[in-house]
Design an enzyme around this catalytic site. Structure first.
Site, PDB file in Angstrom:
ATOM      1  N   TYR A  43      39.146  50.822  31.153  1.00 15.14           N
ATOM      2  CA  TYR A  43      38.570  49.491  31.315  1.00 15.14           C
ATOM      3  C   TYR A  43      38.498  48.735  29.990  1.00 15.14           C
ATOM      4  CZ  TYR A  43      36.811  51.086  35.921  1.00 15.14           C
ATOM      5  OH  TYR A  43      36.691  51.585  37.198  1.00 15.14           O
ATOM      6  N   HIS A 101      40.027  60.111  36.315  1.00 13.86           N
ATOM      7  CA  HIS A 101      40.172  58.768  36.889  1.00 13.86           C
ATOM      8  C   HIS A 101      41.229  58.728  37.993  1.00 13.86           C
ATOM      9  CE1 HIS A 101      39.800  54.207  35.857  1.00 13.86           C
ATOM     10  NE2 HIS A 101      39.861  54.418  37.146  1.00 13.86           N
TER      11      HIS A 101
END
Length: 271
Positions: A43, A101
């Site tokens: 991110y 992830h």
């Protein structure tokens, strides 16, 4: 402590929020009462979140911080170092939850290697718990075979009324693995759904609150994000909304296998 009681039912998501935008969102969220924050290495906002947390005055012990290891860092050469870099950015000595992830593309890094490294990171106190994200049934079964379901705090997946992944959620429930729903509002599509809007009218809640309440009543955690303080406050009140079984069934009927997150080269073979 079981995984379902370990992961907070409602947290603050930060996907696609960067720079001052994420600082403001997290600062507002913490001021309103959010205590769980979800981020990820990819991110690019861990440092800003660390800043917002440090400036908030909220005790670290009162927070639940989640980050996710990116696919480039899943192997022995990078996982521990990358997690320490995340901790430095977040200005903390540990996170509460560390997730894989996405599954390693093409299984370039064996899942057993990554899970062993995460278990070691937990043993070192770098993270309180470990888990996975975007794992379909076959990969979740593989993870369970490697470390046991009791060591998988959650599987964070795209889940909303248009994509309910019933086979996966049933499998997870059968094995005691908690589910965290991301994209619960479907990029805002659910807010415009007439069936959701009707239920919102019936309950005196917002469409967002109804959708989040549906997921939480199904036993899933949710991590909605917003840049608007009023929406953050509204989402935080979603646990107070109680839907009847008949209303829940009407939302269940919205299933249409509409997947919104399916990145080429990253996504596994979905169920």
């Amino acid at each position: 402590m079981t995984s379902s009681t370990f992961v907070p039912p409602l947290g603050l998501g930060t996907f696609r929020l960067t720079g001052q935008t994420v600082i403001d969102s997290v600062a507002s969220g913490l001021a309103l009462g959010y205590r769980a924050i979800d981020t990820a290495q990819i991110y690019g906002n861990e440092a800003e979140i660390g800043q917002a947390v440090a400036e908030s005055g909220v005790s670290r012990d009162d927070l639940f911080l989640t980050t996710k290891i990116w696919t480039d860092n899943l192997g022995r050469a990078r996982l521990a170092a990358s997690l320490r870099e995340s901790l430095d950015k977040l200005r903390t000595d540990r996170v509460d939850l560390t997730l894989i992830h996405w599954p390693s593309p093409g299984s370039a890094v064996p899942l057993a290697e990554t899970l062993a490294l995460l278990m070691d990171a937990r043993a070192q106190g770098l993270t309180r718990a470990i888990g996975v994200s975007n794992f379909p049934v076959a990969l979740l079964q593989h993870a369970i075979d490697i470390v046991g379901a009791q060591n998988i705090a959650t599987n964070q997946i795209e889940l909303h009324p248009y994509l309910q992944s019933r086979r996966l959620t049933a499998f997870a429930a059968e094995h005691g693995v908690h589910i965290t729903s991301y994209m619960t509002l479907g990029y805002g599509k659910l807010l415009q759904d007439p069936h959701i809007q009707i239920i919102a009218g019936e309950t005196g809640a917002t469409a967002a609150q109804v959708t989040l309440a549906w997921a939480m009543q199904r036993g899933f955690s949710v991590i909605p994000s917003s840049t608007r303080r009023e929406n953050l406050a509204s989402n935080l009140a979603a646990p107070e909304v109680r839907l009847s079984e008949e209303q829940m069934a009407r939302i269940d009927a919205l299933e249409r296998a509409e997947r919104l997150v399916d990145p080429q080269g990253l996504a596994p073979r979905w169920d």
